[in-house]
Design a protein around this motif. Structure first.
Motif, short mmCIF file in Angstrom:
data_model
loop_
_atom_site.label_atom_id
_atom_site.label_comp_id
_atom_site.label_asym_id
_atom_site.label_seq_id
_atom_site.Cartn_x
_atom_site.Cartn_y
_atom_site.Cartn_z
N ALA A 141 72.95 92.90 67.04
CA ALA A 141 72.84 91.52 67.51
C ALA A 141 71.57 90.86 66.99
O ALA A 141 71.58 89.70 66.57
CB ALA A 141 72.87 91.49 69.04
N ALA A 142 70.46 91.60 67.01
CA ALA A 142 69.20 91.05 66.52
C ALA A 142 69.26 90.74 65.03
O ALA A 142 68.70 89.74 64.56
CB ALA A 142 68.06 92.03 66.81
N ALA A 143 69.97 91.59 64.28
CA ALA A 143 70.11 91.36 62.84
C ALA A 143 70.86 90.07 62.58
O ALA A 143 70.49 89.27 61.71
CB ALA A 143 70.81 92.54 62.19
N PHE A 144 71.95 89.85 63.33
CA PHE A 144 72.69 88.60 63.10
C PHE A 144 71.85 87.38 63.48
O PHE A 144 71.85 86.37 62.76
CB PHE A 144 74.01 88.56 63.88
N GLU A 145 71.15 87.43 64.61
CA GLU A 145 70.36 86.27 65.02
C GLU A 145 69.26 85.95 64.01
O GLU A 145 68.96 84.79 63.75
CB GLU A 145 69.76 86.52 66.40
N MET A 146 68.68 86.99 63.42
CA MET A 146 67.68 86.76 62.38
C MET A 146 68.32 86.13 61.15
O MET A 146 67.73 85.26 60.49
CB MET A 146 67.01 88.10 62.01
N LEU A 147 69.54 86.56 60.84
CA LEU A 147 70.27 85.98 59.71
C LEU A 147 70.66 84.53 60.01
O LEU A 147 70.54 83.65 59.15
CB LEU A 147 71.52 86.81 59.44
N TYR A 148 71.12 84.28 61.23
CA TYR A 148 71.55 82.94 61.62
C TYR A 148 70.41 81.93 61.49
O TYR A 148 70.62 80.78 61.08
CB TYR A 148 72.08 82.97 63.04
N ALA A 149 69.20 82.34 61.85
CA ALA A 149 68.05 81.44 61.73
C ALA A 149 67.83 81.02 60.27
O ALA A 149 67.51 79.86 59.98
CB ALA A 149 66.80 82.12 62.28
N GLN A 150 68.03 81.96 59.34
CA GLN A 150 67.92 81.63 57.93
C GLN A 150 69.04 80.67 57.49
O GLN A 150 68.80 79.72 56.74
CB GLN A 150 67.99 82.90 57.08
N ILE A 151 70.25 80.95 57.94
CA ILE A 151 71.39 80.12 57.56
C ILE A 151 71.19 78.68 58.04
O ILE A 151 71.40 77.71 57.29
CB ILE A 151 72.69 80.70 58.16
N SER A 159 79.38 96.42 66.13
CA SER A 159 79.85 95.74 67.33
C SER A 159 78.85 94.71 67.81
O SER A 159 79.22 93.58 68.17
CB SER A 159 80.12 96.77 68.43
N GLY A 160 77.57 95.08 67.82
CA GLY A 160 76.54 94.14 68.26
C GLY A 160 76.46 92.92 67.37
O GLY A 160 76.34 91.78 67.84
N ALA A 161 76.54 93.14 66.05
CA ALA A 161 76.47 92.03 65.10
C ALA A 161 77.71 91.14 65.23
O ALA A 161 77.62 89.91 65.18
CB ALA A 161 76.34 92.56 63.68
N GLU A 162 78.87 91.77 65.39
CA GLU A 162 80.11 91.00 65.46
C GLU A 162 80.14 90.10 66.70
O GLU A 162 80.53 88.93 66.62
CB GLU A 162 81.32 91.93 65.48
N HIS A 163 79.73 90.61 67.84
CA HIS A 163 79.73 89.81 69.06
C HIS A 163 78.75 88.65 68.95
O HIS A 163 79.05 87.53 69.40
CB HIS A 163 79.42 90.68 70.27
N ALA A 164 77.58 88.90 68.37
CA ALA A 164 76.60 87.83 68.19
C ALA A 164 77.13 86.76 67.25
O ALA A 164 76.94 85.56 67.46
CB ALA A 164 75.29 88.40 67.67
N ALA A 165 77.82 87.19 66.19
CA ALA A 165 78.41 86.24 65.24
C ALA A 165 79.49 85.41 65.90
O ALA A 165 79.56 84.18 65.72
CB ALA A 165 78.96 86.99 64.03
N ARG A 166 80.32 86.05 66.67
CA ARG A 166 81.41 85.34 67.35
C ARG A 166 80.86 84.29 68.31
O ARG A 166 81.41 83.19 68.42
CB ARG A 166 82.29 86.34 68.09
N ASP A 167 79.77 84.62 69.00
CA ASP A 167 79.17 83.67 69.93
C ASP A 167 78.67 82.42 69.20
O ASP A 167 78.54 81.35 69.81
CB ASP A 167 78.01 84.32 70.68
N ARG A 168 78.36 82.56 67.92
CA ARG A 168 77.89 81.42 67.11
C ARG A 168 79.03 80.76 66.33
O ARG A 168 78.79 79.86 65.53
CB ARG A 168 76.82 81.89 66.13
N GLY A 169 80.24 81.22 66.55
CA GLY A 169 81.38 80.64 65.85
C GLY A 169 81.56 81.13 64.43
O GLY A 169 82.24 80.47 63.63
N PHE A 170 81.01 82.29 64.11
CA PHE A 170 81.11 82.85 62.76
C PHE A 170 82.10 84.01 62.74
O PHE A 170 82.21 84.77 63.71
CB PHE A 170 79.74 83.38 62.29
N LEU A 171 82.80 84.12 61.63
CA LEU A 171 83.59 85.31 61.39
C LEU A 171 82.67 86.41 60.86
O LEU A 171 81.68 86.13 60.18
CB LEU A 171 84.70 85.04 60.37
#
Length: 345
Positions: free
Chosen positions: A301-311, A87-99
């Protein structure tokens, strides 16, 4: 101007025609892959609004070579903690426009690992999160291509360059120290199977017992069948030396309490019981359950944000961020299920 031909749904060609620009220019505007003049941007934006054009997610992915999506690979998918992380990862992804998608590793064999990874990668995700809880997850982790943005949740520190960890071992130590601080010396630990790493609640229990100069008593492993924990509670009720139990999760703690009560043992008057995870029902139990609140939503959420920085770095052609291991801390929630032992001095 209506969409060209007999189509009822506008496509990118219609936007380009109405805006008076080329299709590649509209594509660059949508993807942000190159600069588009302000004049053209305004014309494209107006055309999109007039046509009520919805950009094709797949078409954009083909232009970018990868999808604006991430996939999380996880085992133990039915567990509450896993659901909270997702849930935390999904919400963070959605906030960045990611599925955001989840692929379960539950029940797959060693022979199926490669085909599972291939299916995930065939969708061209921008990055992958692996939630490590067993040997299968470790094998998957090592088979993800090196150029794929990747974040590991859990595991041992250093298992991956980019890693987010819950404070599992610290939480186990904190719970045990709480019980020891109340005057208990015989703190029994009951846990479910834990991941093959050095960040487990059981190790935290052992750390606290060792630091207190107490030889750790036996730890009991139980499965997900709660009746097994109820039966163990009935058995432990007849241990004359037992004064406290640290259960590795709240469901196990409550099941143990039921077993103790079945044999006439009162909590916390006779035996203190503490859980872990601080699920919503814990505070509503009788007595309200002392537990360790682990911020699983923040972990995801932290996992997605760390991934997003790499992307983002990869798409911009910039160097990857510096490797990082981030620990998400939890906190002790003291309630009525723990108290000083009757014979405390």
């Amino acid at each position: 101007m209506p969409p060209s031909g007999n189509r009822s749904t506008p496509v990118i060609k219609d936007v380009a025609q109405l805006a008076g620009v080329s299709v590649p220019t509209v594509s660059r505007y949508l993807n942000g892959t190159a600069k588009v003049s302000q004049e053209k941007r305004e014309k494209i934006a107006q055309a999109i609004k007039l046509l009520d054009y919805k950009p094709s997610f797949v078409a954009r992915a083909l232009a970018n070579k990868v999808m604006d999506s991430v996939t999380l690979l996880t085992s133990l998918s039915r567990y509450w903690a896993t659901t909270e992380i997702n849930s935390g990862a999904e919400h963070a992804a959605r906030d960045r426009g990611f599925l955001f998608g989840v692929t379960s590793l539950d029940g797959i064999s060693d022979d199926e690992i490669e085909s599972t990874i291939n299916r995930v990668l065939s969708a061209n995700p921008a990055g992958v999160i692996v939630s490590e809880s067993d040997e299968i997850a470790i094998q998957v982790l090592h088979q993800i291509p090196k150029d794929t943005p990747l974040v590991l949740i859990g595991g041992s520190r250093g298992d991956a360059p980019y890693q987010v960890m819950p404070s599992e071992r610290e939480g186990g130590r904190v719970i045990t120290e709480h019980l020891l601080g109340l005057g208990h010396r015989n703190v029994v630990h009951v846990h479910r199977p834990e991941g093959p790493n050095n960040n487990t609640r059981t190790l935290g229990w052992r750390d606290a017992m060792r630091d207190a100069g107490i030889q750790a008593v036996e730890a009991y492993q139980v499965g997900s069948d709660l009746e097994e924990s109820v039966e163990l509670g009935r058995k432990l009720a007849h241990d004359p030396n037992l004064t406290a139990i640290f259960a590795g999760n709240d469901e196990t703690a409550i099941s143990l309490i039921k077993g103790l009560r079945d044999e006439g043992v009162h909590v916390p008057e006779d035996v203190s019981v503490a859980g872990y995870n601080d699920q919503l029902f814990s505070r509503m139990w009788d007595p309200p359950l002392t537990s360790y609140s682990q911020n699983f939503v923040d972990l995801g959420a932290a996992a997605f944000e760390m991934l997003y920085a790499q992307i983002e770095a990869k798409r911009a052609g910039n160097p990857a961020p510096a490797p990082e291991c981030r620990v998400i801390e939890g906190r002790l929630m003291v309630r009525d299920s723990t108290a000083a032992p009757r014979n405390a001095a």
